[in-house]
Design a protein around this motif. Structure first.
Motif: not given
Ligand SMILES: [Zn+2]
Length: 193
Positions: A101-102, A105, A109, A176, A179-180
């Motif tokens: 996930t990180y 993201t 971005s 953010l 979004i994550a």
């Protein structure tokens, strides 16, 4: 013992300033070592630390200058809204989700996510359309704000920005984080093998 210790310490000065050494056993040797230690001093301890700090500060100065002069038109510009710094932004310092996930993201971005618009530039063998519509270029904005395949998770983004503003979603800590969470609860920006 103080002389043999090559790290900076107050006794170095005491040793090199001791007067009247001659005639006492061991003092000639002490003088020699004290002089050697004094000669080395510019290359140890605080001088290296200062040089490192100075180099780091100069690199950051250059980085900030480049950031200021760069055109704010790239896909990453929406996320990179603050001048470069060595301090991690809050989102990165506080993120507790999983690694996939990180990384997705971060990719989203910066405009380097697994989406058609990225493939059309960098991986032309992969399709640039969205699985929801063969005729549609799959852009980051489409995935975040329109694609029906992820509608079930879009409320997460709307809670952060009711108008689904990309400036907000990509340019703020709250955006953010949303979004994550959106990525975690959907298949958005996943590699389709
Ligand atoms: Zn779609």
């Amino acid at each position: 013992m103080a002389i043999y210790d090559t790290s900076p310490h107050p006794s170095q000065d005491a040793v090199s300033w001791s007067p009247g050494h001659s005639g006492i056993r061991g003092n000639e040797r002490a003088d020699t070592l004290a002089k050697a230690a004094a000669a080395q001093r510019p290359f140890i301890g605080s001088t290296i630390a200062w040089a490192k700090a100075n180099a780091k500060a100069k690199a950051l100065e250059q980085w900030v200058k480049q950031w200021k002069e760069s055109a704010k038109t790239s896909p990453s510009a929406l996320s990179l809204t603050h001048p470069p710094s060595y301090k991690l932004a809050k989102f990165h310092r506080t993120f507790t989700g999983n690694r996939r996930t990180y990384s997705h993201t971060i990719q989203a971005s910066l405009g380097h996510a697994f989406v058609g618009e990225y493939f059309s530039c960098f991986v032309p063998r992969l399709p640039s359309s969205c699985p929801c519509d063969d005729t549609l270029l799959q852009t980051r904005a489409h995935v975040l704000t329109e694609c029906p395949l992820h509608e079930h998770a879009r409320h997460i983004l709307r809670e952060a920005s009711s108008s689904l503003s990309l400036d907000f979603l990509l340019g703020t800590q709250k955006g953010l984080a949303a979004i994550a969470k959106f990525i975690q609860h959907s298949t958005a920006f996943r590699r389709h093998d």
